[in-house]
Design a protein around this motif. Structure first.
Motif, PDB file in Angstrom:
ATOM      1  N   MET A  52       0.848  -1.181   0.000  1.00 55.04           N
ATOM      2  CA  MET A  52       0.000   0.000   0.000  1.00 55.04           C
ATOM      3  C   MET A  52       0.889   1.239   0.000  1.00 55.04           C
ATOM      4  SD  MET A  52      -2.989  -1.467   0.051  1.00 55.04           S
ATOM      5  CE  MET A  52      -4.120  -0.123   0.432  1.00 55.04           C
ATOM      6  N   GLN A  53       0.274   2.403  -0.223  1.00 57.08           N
ATOM      7  CA  GLN A  53       1.032   3.645  -0.189  1.00 57.08           C
ATOM      8  C   GLN A  53       0.207   4.746   0.450  1.00 57.08           C
ATOM      9  OE1 GLN A  53       3.807   5.255  -3.436  1.00 57.08           O
ATOM     10  NE2 GLN A  53       1.984   6.496  -3.758  1.00 57.08           N
ATOM     11  N   ALA A  54       0.805   5.420   1.420  1.00 51.77           N
ATOM     12  CA  ALA A  54       0.255   6.652   1.949  1.00 51.77           C
ATOM     13  C   ALA A  54       0.965   7.793   1.244  1.00 51.77           C
ATOM     14  CB  ALA A  54       0.490   6.732   3.461  1.00 51.77           C
ATOM     15  N   SER A  55       0.220   8.747   0.715  1.00 48.04           N
ATOM     16  CA  SER A  55       0.860   9.833  -0.022  1.00 48.04           C
ATOM     17  C   SER A  55       0.068  11.121   0.124  1.00 48.04           C
ATOM     18  CB  SER A  55       1.006   9.475  -1.507  1.00 48.04           C
ATOM     19  OG  SER A  55      -0.215   9.643  -2.203  1.00 48.04           O
ATOM     20  N   SER A  56       0.653  12.192  -0.384  1.00 47.33           N
ATOM     21  CA  SER A  56       0.028  13.514  -0.308  1.00 47.33           C
ATOM     22  C   SER A  56      -0.816  13.815  -1.541  1.00 47.33           C
ATOM     23  CB  SER A  56       1.111  14.583  -0.132  1.00 47.33           C
ATOM     24  OG  SER A  56       2.060  14.526  -1.193  1.00 47.33           O
ATOM     25  N   TYR A  57      -1.308  12.788  -2.231  1.00 47.39           N
ATOM     26  CA  TYR A  57      -2.113  12.987  -3.439  1.00 47.39           C
ATOM     27  C   TYR A  57      -3.295  13.917  -3.144  1.00 47.39           C
ATOM     28  CZ  TYR A  57      -5.908   9.959  -1.779  1.00 47.39           C
ATOM     29  OH  TYR A  57      -6.960   9.449  -1.075  1.00 47.39           O
ATOM     30  N   ASP A  58      -3.796  14.567  -4.173  1.00 49.03           N
ATOM     31  CA  ASP A  58      -4.902  15.515  -4.045  1.00 49.03           C
ATOM     32  C   ASP A  58      -6.166  14.791  -3.582  1.00 49.03           C
ATOM     33  OD1 ASP A  58      -7.022  17.400  -4.514  1.00 49.03           O
ATOM     34  OD2 ASP A  58      -5.708  18.461  -5.905  1.00 49.03           O
ATOM     35  N   ARG A  59      -6.706  15.182  -2.441  1.00 48.01           N
ATOM     36  CA  ARG A  59      -7.873  14.501  -1.872  1.00 48.01           C
ATOM     37  C   ARG A  59      -9.154  14.778  -2.655  1.00 48.01           C
ATOM     38  NH1 ARG A  59      -3.609  12.646   0.273  1.00 48.01           N
ATOM     39  NH2 ARG A  59      -3.635  11.948   2.451  1.00 48.01           N
ATOM     40  N   ASN A  72      -4.601  18.218  -9.189  1.00 51.95           N
ATOM     41  CA  ASN A  72      -3.137  18.180  -9.167  1.00 51.95           C
ATOM     42  C   ASN A  72      -2.518  18.923  -7.986  1.00 51.95           C
ATOM     43  OD1 ASN A  72      -0.730  17.292 -10.367  1.00 51.95           O
ATOM     44  ND2 ASN A  72      -0.392  19.285 -11.313  1.00 51.95           N
ATOM     45  N   GLU A  73      -3.303  19.236  -6.964  1.00 54.22           N
ATOM     46  CA  GLU A  73      -2.719  19.829  -5.759  1.00 54.22           C
ATOM     47  C   GLU A  73      -2.275  18.682  -4.832  1.00 54.22           C
ATOM     48  OE1 GLU A  73      -2.104  23.092  -5.081  1.00 54.22           O
ATOM     49  OE2 GLU A  73      -2.679  23.404  -7.183  1.00 54.22           O
ATOM     50  N   ASP A  74      -1.225  17.978  -5.263  1.00 49.49           N
ATOM     51  CA  ASP A  74      -0.854  16.738  -4.579  1.00 49.49           C
ATOM     52  C   ASP A  74       0.261  16.958  -3.554  1.00 49.49           C
ATOM     53  OD1 ASP A  74       1.060  17.230  -6.538  1.00 49.49           O
ATOM     54  OD2 ASP A  74       0.447  15.538  -7.776  1.00 49.49           O
ATOM     55  N   HIS A  75       0.076  17.961  -2.712  1.00 44.50           N
ATOM     56  CA  HIS A  75       1.041  18.235  -1.645  1.00 44.50           C
ATOM     57  C   HIS A  75       0.295  18.724  -0.408  1.00 44.50           C
ATOM     58  CE1 HIS A  75       0.534  22.606  -2.172  1.00 44.50           C
ATOM     59  NE2 HIS A  75       0.496  22.345  -3.469  1.00 44.50           N
ATOM     60  N   SER A  76       0.941  18.558   0.750  1.00 43.21           N
ATOM     61  CA  SER A  76       0.422  19.090   2.017  1.00 43.21           C
ATOM     62  C   SER A  76      -0.967  18.560   2.343  1.00 43.21           C
ATOM     63  CB  SER A  76       0.406  20.632   1.983  1.00 43.21           C
ATOM     64  OG  SER A  76       1.672  21.133   1.610  1.00 43.21           O
ATOM     65  N   TYR A 188       4.902  13.724  -0.167  1.00 39.79           N
ATOM     66  CA  TYR A 188       5.428  12.498   0.443  1.00 39.79           C
ATOM     67  C   TYR A 188       4.773  11.258  -0.156  1.00 39.79           C
ATOM     68  CZ  TYR A 188       1.152  12.483   3.331  1.00 39.79           C
ATOM     69  OH  TYR A 188      -0.155  12.471   3.765  1.00 39.79           O
ATOM     70  N   GLN A 189       5.507  10.168  -0.110  1.00 36.87           N
ATOM     71  CA  GLN A 189       5.018   8.836  -0.463  1.00 36.87           C
ATOM     72  C   GLN A 189       5.640   7.849   0.525  1.00 36.87           C
ATOM     73  OE1 GLN A 189       6.059   7.908  -4.525  1.00 36.87           O
ATOM     74  NE2 GLN A 189       5.106   9.746  -5.356  1.00 36.87           N
ATOM     75  N   ILE A 190       4.806   7.060   1.176  1.00 36.08           N
ATOM     76  CA  ILE A 190       5.288   6.030   2.110  1.00 36.08           C
ATOM     77  C   ILE A 190       4.713   4.691   1.663  1.00 36.08           C
ATOM     78  CG2 ILE A 190       5.500   5.313   4.511  1.00 36.08           C
ATOM     79  CD1 ILE A 190       4.744   8.168   5.334  1.00 36.08           C
ATOM     80  N   ASN A 191       5.569   3.826   1.152  1.00 38.78           N
ATOM     81  CA  ASN A 191       5.143   2.486   0.741  1.00 38.78           C
ATOM     82  C   ASN A 191       5.313   1.529   1.914  1.00 38.78           C
ATOM     83  OD1 ASN A 191       6.412   3.937  -1.758  1.00 38.78           O
ATOM     84  ND2 ASN A 191       4.987   2.445  -2.601  1.00 38.78           N
TER      85      ASN A 191
END
Length: 531
Positions: A52-59, A72-76, A188-191
């Motif tokens: 799995m991956q936890a990331s800052s992708y656009d919610r 595409n606001e894939d930060h914070s 961020y991306q955490i696999n």
């Protein structure tokens, strides 16, 4: 709580021993050993896990059928905010175990703040990093397990990637306390691996890492300096290969595996060499079933031109020799064919190093699939109606191991703003949702310069503005992706302006017999390269 956990572990151990099945305990040491075990990569994982991956992708991205899918606001972007001892911690990851973090990527500009990694619901973090910067973790490791991005600057801009495995038995939470007075983009991306309930995992501690110093040094050395000289039988294929012709060789029969494949292509005129690398096809069949069909240059990982590459699974030397270290098992037979689909003759030299293999129910076949498409429309925003370009779609059971992505960009603007998405076993939302093309390949801040690491590389980037030929490649170790039914890998076709680019993707994976790829069913032949 600690005593209860110890008693539970003892009960599990007794039940496992009593059942006659000896399950190993997952530890930072066992995972470090697995990280450089190519034979184990060719086997179905035991214990099974999901990636799995936890990331800052656009919610705003909720579903492919709803507006915002290409937002595409894939930060914070975080899960929530916790208040702990009077300070605000943004939660990046919060998952139950057993599991293990196997890749941690991040980037930003100004870095003031604190990253905390909590295990097993302890109120005190096991790892505290005094900045949004993994290079300041204080962990006694070095490159390549912890490495800065090509854009990294010690004082401000740039990020880093951590491949040190961090296992946990019951729970893991990663947070960030942002202390920067000016608002900064936090990507961020955490696999991480999810193991089945009951899997025995020893939770990471800094003390364990101190006890593994020699192993960490050894793993770093193996990753940076892979050994190619294998004292096993060799089978060679050499000769001239005229247009439309092919040369083939059978490998030793019986249960065996290719451990090393070395390949060189030469042309009479130097200007024909790049096209020959795209037009000469490596075709391999195991036990009567073709599993590899790929232009030799793309198979090697450099896309167009056989530019130098140094990674864990593949190397391309300064003289253009392609070296593959993928382990490729077979039960009874194997056949390698080189096919010339180009307009000029080539001279080929191939050597396969093979050894005995104990084929069992965990053994899988190696695959390398290739697809290409010219003039892929690149769109600037969701309103321009971008698409999701498929790297591969696979039906069956196997493990995804990585890819090479060769691009000819027709624009003088960045083409790779889109996110990679990995879909596993018909889930309705990707198990990995990225934050930008270059981020997936362990760098940050486009356009990209050349870089080499054991895990990901950019062996070609013709121009600073990304015009012309560009190649990214990433292979997976502990972050390999098992799938039991289906696998799909897509890329959003977003860029900095509307335009086009030529895409060619090679995907590397292992699969059981009768696991099928959509790309094989719709195989396209290579075109002439752009002038």
């Amino acid at each position: 709580m600690k005593l209860k956990h110890q008693l539970l572990t003892i009960v599990l151990l007794i039940s496992i021993v009593g059942s006659g099945f000896a399950q190993r305990v997952i530890t930072v040491k066992s995972l470090l050993n697995d990280l450089t075990d190519r034979n184990e990569a060719a086997k179905w994982p035991v214990p099974y896990y999901t990636i799995m991956q936890a990331s800052s992708y656009d919610r705003a991205s909720v579903s492919p059928n709803e507006p915002g899918w290409f937002a595409n606001e894939d930060h914070s972007n975080y899960i929530r905010t916790d208040t702990v001892n009077g300070h605000r911690e943004q939660v990046m990851m919060d998952v139950d175990g057993p599991g293990a973090i196997v890749r941690f990527w991040l980037t930003t500009f100004k870095r003031a703040g604190i990253i905390r990694i909590y295990f097993d619901r302890h109120t005190t973090p096991e790892v505290t990093i005094p900045a949004y910067d993994l290079m300041k973790s204080g962990l006694q490791i070095a490159a390549p397990l912890l490495a800065p991005h090509s854009s990294y600057e010690p004082t401000e801009k740039g990020g880093s990637t951590l491949y040190l495995p961090l296992p946990y038995a019951r729970h893991c939470k990663v947070t960030f306390e942002d202390n920067e007075p000016t608002k900064q983009p936090r990507y961020y991306q955490i696999n991480y691996r999810n193991y089945p309930k009951g899997t025995l995992v020893k939770t990471f501690t800094v003390k364990q890492l101190d006890d593994c110093k020699a192993l960490v040094t050894s793993v770093n050395d193996k990753l940076a300096n892979p050994v190619d000289e294998v004292t096993l039988p060799k089978t060679s294929l050499k000769g001239s290969l005229e247009p439309t012709k092919q040369l083939s060789v059978n490998l030793p029969s019986g249960s065996s595996a290719i451990h090393l494949l070395q390949l060189s292509i030469k042309t009479e005129k130097p200007e024909d060499h790049e096209q020959a690398l795209r037009s000469t096809i490596l075709q391999v069949s195991f036990d009567g079933e073709q599993t590899i069909w790929c232009p030799v240059g793309d198979f090697g990982g450099s896309g167009v031109g056989a530019r130098p590459l140094q990674s864990w699974y593949r190397t391309i030397t300064q003289k253009g020799k392609i070296i593959s270290r993928w382990v490729m098992p077979y039960q009874k037979s194997a056949k390698i064919t080189l096919l010339n689909l180009g307009a000029v003759g080539v001279k080929v030299s191939l050597t396969a190093t093979t050894g005995k293999w104990n084929w069992d129910k965990r053994s899988m076949y190696f695959h390398a699939d290739w697809r290409s498409q010219n003039n892929v429309p690149i769109k600037q925003t969701e309103k321009d109606k971008p698409s999701e370009w498929e790297f591969n779609v696979i039906n069956g059971k196997g493990v995804f191991m990585g890819d090479s992505f060769a691009v000819y960009n027709h624009m003088h603007k960045w083409y790779g703003e889109g996110d990679q998405k990995l879909w596993v076993d018909n889930l309705k939302f990707p198990t990995e949702y990225g934050t930008g093309t270059e981020d997936y390949y362990n760098t940050s801040w486009a356009p990209v310069v050349l870089y080499q690491t054991p895990f990901a590389n950019a062996p070609r980037a013709d121009n600073a503005d990304s015009f012309g030929h560009n190649t990214f490649t990433r292979t997976r170790n502990l972050d390999a992706v098992p799938f039991a039914q289906t696998f799909k890998y897509t890329l959003e076709t977003l860029g900095w302006e509307n335009g086009t680019a030529d895409f060619a993707a090679t995907t590397y994976w292992y699969g059981f017999k009768n696991t099928k790829s959509k790309m094989v069913a719709n195989q396209v032949k290579p075109d002439m390269l752009p002038e």
